[in-house]
Design an enzyme around this catalytic site. Sequence first.
Site, PDB file in Angstrom:
ATOM      1  N   ASP A 446      -3.094  22.266  35.142  1.00 49.01           N
ATOM      2  CA  ASP A 446      -3.196  21.002  34.419  1.00 49.01           C
ATOM      3  C   ASP A 446      -1.996  20.090  34.733  1.00 49.01           C
ATOM      4  O   ASP A 446      -0.971  20.551  35.276  1.00 49.01           O
ATOM      5  CB  ASP A 446      -3.246  21.310  32.913  1.00 49.01           C
ATOM      6  CG  ASP A 446      -3.989  20.259  32.098  1.00 49.01           C
ATOM      7  OD1 ASP A 446      -4.179  19.150  32.595  1.00 49.01           O
ATOM      8  OD2 ASP A 446      -4.343  20.568  30.942  1.00 49.01           O
ATOM      9  N   ASP A 514     -12.031  15.340  29.847  1.00 53.18           N
ATOM     10  CA  ASP A 514     -11.885  15.958  28.530  1.00 53.18           C
ATOM     11  C   ASP A 514     -13.010  15.525  27.603  1.00 53.18           C
ATOM     12  O   ASP A 514     -13.142  16.036  26.498  1.00 53.18           O
ATOM     13  CB  ASP A 514     -10.540  15.569  27.908  1.00 53.18           C
ATOM     14  CG  ASP A 514      -9.420  16.495  28.356  1.00 53.18           C
ATOM     15  OD1 ASP A 514      -9.719  17.558  28.925  1.00 53.18           O
ATOM     16  OD2 ASP A 514      -8.240  16.155  28.132  1.00 53.18           O
TER      17      ASP A 514
END
EC number: 3.2.1.22
Length: 691
Positions: A446, A514
């Site tokens: 990430d 997301d």
Amino acid sequence: MLEISEDGRTWVLSGPASSYAVHVTDRDELLNLHWGPRIGLADAEALAVRPLPEYWPFESPLDGREEYPVEGGPRFVRPALSVRTAERRGTEWLFEGHDAEDGELRLRFRDGGLAVTLHYRMPSSTDVVERWVTLDNRGPAVELLRADSATWTLPDRDAWRLSQLHGRWGAESRLTRSGLTHGEKVIGSRRGHTSHQHLPWVALDTDATEERGEVYGCALGWSGSWRIAVAQLPDARVQITGGAGWDDSGLLTLGAGESYTTPVFAGLWSDGGFGGASRAWHAYQRAHVIPDANRDRPVLFNSWEATEFDISEVQQRALAERAAAMGVELFVVDDGWFGARTSDRAGLGDWSPNPDRFPGGLKPLADHVHGLGMQFGIWVEPEMVNPDSDLYRAHPDWVQYQPGRKRTEFRNQLVLNLAREDVREYLWEQLDGLLSRAPVDYVKWDFNRCFTDAGWPDDPYPQRLWVDHVHGLYALLDRLRAAHPGVAFESCSGGGGRIDLGVLSRTDQVWTSDNTDPLDRLAIQHGFSQIHPARVMAAWVTDSPNAMLNQRASSLRFRFVSAMAGVLGVGGDLTRWTREELAEAREWVGLYKGIRPVVQRGDQYRLRPPRGGLSAVQYVLGDETVVLAWLQAQRYGEPVPALRLRALDPTASYECLETGEVHRGAVLLHHGLRVGLRGDLDAAVVRLKRK
Ligand code: DGJ
């Protein structure tokens, strides 16, 4: 295939359907002759002798025609190359010759001590032209103010239209199309990563439809800041130039003996409309970019939306048991398993399992997950550090910062300076140790904030940090992949903030967004599919109502069929799903495994875009066809239109595996398939097999 003229000044690269031709004039100007349908060397030579138009002295005939416009001389376009030495600025090159080896063409130029080599390659069976540039300095120091990877020249047409993918966090890769006007349209990222705001891709057409017409596309393989400028020049000619870095204020300095290689900027011509262009991009990435693309990606469970930072081994085991019972193949523990990471305020940088949460480390959980028949994965964010961490306390100078200025915190974190060898070495030791101590099969990598204070106090040329950070990231990923060949990597950056051909050449899939709302996702996925294949597009089924984004309620059916358009994952709190929901989910996972090869490896046809009513995507692999269809809202009780399918044999019959019904190919192609959807947020999967 590469053809070269006898005088060694005209070159034609050809793929199955297209050709790309360039020519060096006797004044050493490098001109684009052709990019479009296949031609031969004789055609290129005929183009090469066509005189350039004559202009009044307020225009340059070179503008809009050069392969790699440099700064200096009779040029008024944005330069692809801008350099300066202590003595002068700009470039005036001499052509030195060409080399051709293993399908790669290299055109060599020189300006004093600076060697400029333009590279061209058309990987086998594709119409994609890969272009990049190497700058080799054999003289006094040269500052590279700008060094693009390539400039692309379009043929003369009356009116061009630009397609681009724009967005922001939670709303990535949304497609827009607009007419070009005179001047420049500039997209890019000045954030240090590829960004949620623009994918590094553009497409240009004049009158293409989804399945017809010429489309030119360009995509950059770079995971840092970048810029693509599309210019419509005064005579309406269009050029696209792009490369690493946002502005022209300096990438690197090259000392004597140093060199710089730009990232690849790939270009594609297709006459199959937007759909044909996308399928060509997908095939290219599966064959030449994505590692092991013939290996289908497993169905994963990810714990993030279920638990956020509140995690423990016991609770992860409970989730893993439910996931395994559902047929999940890879269980991923997201953020919160390490250091003092009980919220986003602490612990980033300290890559050892939190002893309260995982007293025996990660191995007992990994073994349990393996015992349940699943692979085991972990989340990491190696390029970042929380100031509240052991790492930062020990090495406050390892972050990007400007001396005497504030260190900007986003999400309570700072960016490590991966241009530093010691930082890279630390990360290598941490990550290699993690992958060696527990049987980890998968890493979600990430990156949750942009660069803001990109400084490097000890370096005489701190700008290089922008480029060297990305090279540092690539080097780490490459080293980890080489040392742990069984481990798969996912590129994530707060969702889709780092998706490009560069990162895709060293990761196995990407986290698309997301935003896991299944309706929003249809538009995000529609944009994503313009350039990247379903094989890398991770999509999760999460809880309803969607707690992360918008509280929209939707059926498991709708959520699953939306996520089945890519690499299926599940990301809900399974401990709160009812027995019926778990059983239904198991059915969907089973169905997905059946269609997975067709979705992940098949040719994709966007049958109808997601615009409020019915939308659908068809995948075709050999004799098998899968249609995924979604109905956002049925209006006025009107029947839902039939879906005209593509790429079937009109003389063949196709059996629907759901109903046993047999359809005639000609009927499906011309009159369409009825999918029988109703109401709001309905969805269907139809599997057809040629009889
Ligand atoms: C952002 C990612 O996109 C999410 O999936 C999750 O991993 C969080 N970071 C964790 O901090």
